[in-house]
Write a protein that holds these residues in place. Structure first.
Motif, PDB file in Angstrom:
ATOM      1  N   GLY A   1       2.042   4.494  -7.616  1.00 34.74           N
ATOM      2  CA  GLY A   1       0.786   4.296  -8.332  1.00 34.74           C
ATOM      3  C   GLY A   1       0.238   2.905  -8.097  1.00 34.74           C
ATOM      4  N   TRP A   2      -1.072   2.786  -8.171  1.00 35.59           N
ATOM      5  CA  TRP A   2      -1.742   1.529  -7.854  1.00 35.59           C
ATOM      6  C   TRP A   2      -1.588   0.489  -8.952  1.00 35.59           C
ATOM      7  CZ3 TRP A   2      -3.372   0.246  -3.188  1.00 35.59           C
ATOM      8  CH2 TRP A   2      -3.512   1.264  -2.249  1.00 35.59           C
TER       9      TRP A   2
ATOM     10  N   ILE B   1       0.835  -1.201   0.000  1.00 36.92           N
ATOM     11  CA  ILE B   1       0.000   0.000   0.000  1.00 36.92           C
ATOM     12  C   ILE B   1       0.868   1.249   0.000  1.00 36.92           C
ATOM     13  CG2 ILE B   1      -1.640   1.330   1.401  1.00 36.92           C
ATOM     14  CD1 ILE B   1      -2.890  -1.369   2.195  1.00 36.92           C
ATOM     15  N   ARG B   2       1.948   1.228   0.797  1.00 38.78           N
ATOM     16  CA  ARG B   2       2.864   2.367   0.837  1.00 38.78           C
ATOM     17  C   ARG B   2       3.521   2.583  -0.531  1.00 38.78           C
ATOM     18  NH1 ARG B   2       8.044   2.749   1.120  1.00 38.78           N
ATOM     19  NH2 ARG B   2       8.326   0.567   1.657  1.00 38.78           N
ATOM     20  N   THR B   3       3.931   1.492  -1.160  1.00 42.17           N
ATOM     21  CA  THR B   3       4.543   1.586  -2.488  1.00 42.17           C
ATOM     22  C   THR B   3       3.530   2.066  -3.521  1.00 42.17           C
ATOM     23  OG1 THR B   3       6.035  -0.220  -1.898  1.00 42.17           O
ATOM     24  CG2 THR B   3       5.837   0.292  -4.219  1.00 42.17           C
ATOM     25  N   ALA B   4       2.296   1.595  -3.402  1.00 43.80           N
ATOM     26  CA  ALA B   4       1.257   1.994  -4.356  1.00 43.80           C
ATOM     27  C   ALA B   4       0.935   3.479  -4.250  1.00 43.80           C
ATOM     28  CB  ALA B   4       0.008   1.161  -4.137  1.00 43.80           C
ATOM     29  N   THR B   5       0.952   4.018  -3.030  1.00 47.02           N
ATOM     30  CA  THR B   5       0.672   5.446  -2.908  1.00 47.02           C
ATOM     31  C   THR B   5       1.812   6.283  -3.472  1.00 47.02           C
ATOM     32  OG1 THR B   5       1.556   5.443  -0.656  1.00 47.02           O
ATOM     33  CG2 THR B   5      -0.822   5.183  -0.901  1.00 47.02           C
ATOM     34  N   THR B   6       3.024   5.727  -3.472  1.00 47.18           N
ATOM     35  CA  THR B   6       4.167   6.451  -4.019  1.00 47.18           C
ATOM     36  C   THR B   6       4.276   6.293  -5.533  1.00 47.18           C
ATOM     37  OG1 THR B   6       5.370   6.062  -1.963  1.00 47.18           O
ATOM     38  CG2 THR B   6       6.663   6.738  -3.858  1.00 47.18           C
TER      39      THR B   6
ATOM     40  N   ASN C   1       1.342  -0.144 -10.406  1.00 45.85           N
ATOM     41  CA  ASN C   1       2.734  -0.549 -10.427  1.00 45.85           C
ATOM     42  C   ASN C   1       2.841  -2.017 -10.044  1.00 45.85           C
ATOM     43  OD1 ASN C   1       5.476  -0.982  -9.974  1.00 45.85           O
ATOM     44  ND2 ASN C   1       5.789   1.102  -9.256  1.00 45.85           N
TER      45      ASN C   1
ATOM     46  N   ALA D   1       4.088  -2.868  -6.345  1.00 43.27           N
ATOM     47  CA  ALA D   1       3.065  -2.729  -5.302  1.00 43.27           C
ATOM     48  C   ALA D   1       2.082  -3.895  -5.342  1.00 43.27           C
ATOM     49  CB  ALA D   1       2.328  -1.408  -5.467  1.00 43.27           C
TER      50      ALA D   1
END
Length: 99
Positions: free
Chosen positions: A46-47, A39-44, A49, A52
């Protein structure tokens, strides 16, 4: 790790008695960490990616395996075989990239 977990799940499905079923709830810790990191990676990034999504899928897989083992649910032999294949594939990919 996946190969060991897959082997334990396979032994469980074949009827061998595994003591300390509650120990499989330990898998919820890396599952929660992987989902939170996804979730942290997706917010950075993009969803959509792949990094993520891969982390969230791995977290969901670990959570599902932990719950299956704890509640002693019947999954057949296919799921343990898939988990063991994923573990062997991960090890093989790591060895190939190091060479």
């Amino acid at each position: 790790m996946l190969t060991i977990i897959g082997s334990a799940l396979l032994a469980d499905q074949l009827g061998y008695i595994l003591p300390y079923r509650w120990a499989f709830l330990v898998l919820l810790i890396p599952a929660a960490a992987a989902i939170a990191d996804g979730i942290r990676t997706a917010t950075t990034l993009g969803w959509r990616n792949v990094h993520a999504l891969a982390r969230m899928i791995a977290g969901g897989l670990f959570a599902a395996i932990g719950m299956l083992m704890f509640f002693h649910l019947n999954t057949g032999i296919i799921l343990p075989a898939v988990i063991m294949t994923l573990g062997a594939g991960t090890v093989a990919r790591a060895l190939i990239t190091r060479a």
